[in-house]
Design an enzyme around this catalytic site. Structure first.
Site, PDB file in Angstrom:
ATOM      1  N   ASP A 100       2.323  -4.370  -2.397  1.00  0.00           N
ATOM      2  CA  ASP A 100       3.359  -4.488  -1.617  1.00  0.00           C
ATOM      3  C   ASP A 100       4.128  -5.620  -1.692  1.00  0.00           C
ATOM      4  O   ASP A 100       5.551  -5.163  -1.997  1.00  0.00           O
ATOM      5  CB  ASP A 100       3.019  -4.263  -0.067  1.00  0.00           C
ATOM      6  CG  ASP A 100       2.845  -2.981   0.391  1.00  0.00           C
ATOM      7  OD1 ASP A 100       3.369  -1.606  -0.068  1.00  0.00           O
ATOM      8  OD2 ASP A 100       2.191  -2.534   1.631  1.00  0.00           O
ATOM      9  N   ILE A 101       3.688  -6.692  -1.746  1.00  0.00           N
ATOM     10  CA  ILE A 101       4.447  -7.774  -1.746  1.00  0.00           C
ATOM     11  C   ILE A 101       5.388  -7.831  -3.065  1.00  0.00           C
ATOM     12  O   ILE A 101       6.375  -8.471  -3.186  1.00  0.00           O
ATOM     13  CB  ILE A 101       3.638  -9.361  -1.388  1.00  0.00           C
ATOM     14  CG1 ILE A 101       3.125  -9.049  -0.231  1.00  0.00           C
ATOM     15  CG2 ILE A 101       4.363 -10.215  -1.963  1.00  0.00           C
ATOM     16  CD1 ILE A 101       1.971  -9.950   0.115  1.00  0.00           C
TER      17      ILE A 101
END
Length: 405
Positions: free
Chosen positions: A176-177
């Site tokens: 996600d990051i």
């Protein structure tokens, strides 16, 4: 408002982690982030706790630590885009924005009349970033995507963890990051293109693409050799010794990057003959004999405490370091000196402030600007509607009664 993106406005219809990571970076760089949240509910991560911010009485508020981690420098507006009136307000706000970020499943935005193809002709300068699990094309496009699934499908779990244990996900939602960071890069490139051409564009970003994209040397190990990489725990596939090793009071990291550093390690450790042994004298030889050399190193290093090795080897230029717990990270003098721990005023906190992780972006001429703490749900609804749409108070009141905002 200051920063290199001052004057840029973002319609942020993202939630959870990937999209909010991208928009927080843009906000830190000076963009005005209009975070759209569901009335009465808000971003899902507000409830992802404990821990939560404590009020003056020591009770949990609705502000989770998870939510705080990626929602700084944003203004929260509650708006129900599932209703026609909400969609109309959304379009009016989009008309005042440069960038639109959303991370709904493929097809969801079309149901609301807010898909790129539905609005691109009305807003030709708009940069539209869509973040999904698998992208807009391909056999998986319509499936929901999650960080954990992307880590598994994208290979990183197969090379993470103990060789004799389970495949292991990274301790933070790294896909996600990274997708949020890649999305920021795409948006900044699109902004530059717009400056030259006057035209916006569509940024099609996905978790799986991002995960595969950062396989880097591990991915190329397979593509170059045809060999499938395996889990090595803390070891490096191509460099030895490069791992966590034992010491008398715990562990430390020994990250020898070349033969010269290995020789220095051997001299300091009192075993100079190792560096001359043909089994260990070169890195390829040490890689071939990794099991033996790691056994020998651990039997040696466990005789002295961590400080002995870190101070002694560090002074010789051999890369070493501790394995810090998170509390040690945020008390580390280097971390503090680099302002990676910050504090901002927050209306829900009984202490009057919340501690946050600072931005790693350090710019000499246009430094990151910490203007707004992560907002409470709908904190800026009235402000934004008045400022951007010149909406009168009675209309705002009516919309709130109808639960549009």
């Amino acid at each position: 408002m200051s920063g290199p993106l001052a004057g840029i406005r973002v319609f942020d219809l993202s939630r959870i982690l990937a999209g909010p990571t991208a928009t927080q970076i843009l906000g830190d760089l000076g963009a005005d982030i209009i975070k759209i949240e569901r009335p009465g509910a808000g971003d899902d991560t507000r409830k992802w706790g404990p821990p939560f911010v404590k009020d003056a009485a020591g009770h949990d508020t609705s502000e989770s630590g998870y939510y705080l981690s990626i929602n700084r420098n944003k203004r929260s507006v509650t708006l129900d885009v599932g209703k026609p009136e909400g969609q109309e307000i959304a379009k009016r706000l989009i008309a005042r924005c440069d960038i639109f970020v959303e991370n709904f499943k493929v097809g969801d935005m079309a149901r609301y009349g807010l898909a790129y193809d539905q609005i691109k002709y009305d807003y030709p300068r708009l940069i539209y970033c869509s973040i999904t699990g698998f992208g807009q094309t391909g056999p998986y496009a319509k499936l929901a995507g999650y960080d954990f699934l992307a880590q598994g499908m994208g290979g990183i779990m197969s090379v993470t963890g103990d060789p004799d244990g389970q495949p292991t996900k990274v301790g933070v939602a790294i896909t996600d990051i990274v997708c949020g960071i890649y999305s920021t890069v795409a948006i900044l490139a699109a902004l530059h293109h717009r400056q030259v051409s006057g035209r916006g564009q569509f940024c099609d970003m996905s978790l799986l693409d991002s995960q595969v994209g950062y396989l880097a040397n591990i991915g190329l190990h397979y593509l170059t050799s045809g060999e499938v990489p395996k889990r090595l725990g803390n070891e490096h596939p191509n460099i030895v010794p490069y791992s966590v090793v034992r010491c008398a009071d715990g562990f430390f990291i020994l990250a020898v990057g070349n033969d010269s550093q290995f020789e220095k390690f051997c001299d300091f450790a009192g075993v100079p003959q190792w560096a001359k042994d043909e089994r260990f004298s070169t890195n390829p030889a040490r890689v071939r004999n990794r099991r033996l050399i790691y056994q020998m190193i651990n039997e040696l290093t466990e005789k002295q405490p961590q400080k002995y090795w870190i101070d002694g080897l560090g002074a010789l230029g051999v890369p070493v370091g501790p394995v810090n717990n998170i509390d040690q990270v945020f008390n580390d003098p280097q971390v503090l000196a680099r302002e990676m721990k910050i504090s901002m005023p927050h209306p829900a906190a009984g202490s009057g402030h919340v501690d946050l992780i600072g931005s790693p972006v350090k710019l000499s001429e246009t430094p990151v600007d910490y203007r707004l703490a992560p907002p409470t749900c709908g904190q800026h609804t009235d402000e934004v509607l008045r400022e951007l749409l010149s909406m009168p108070d009675d209309e705002i009141r009516t919309l709130r009664e109808k639960k549009i905002i």
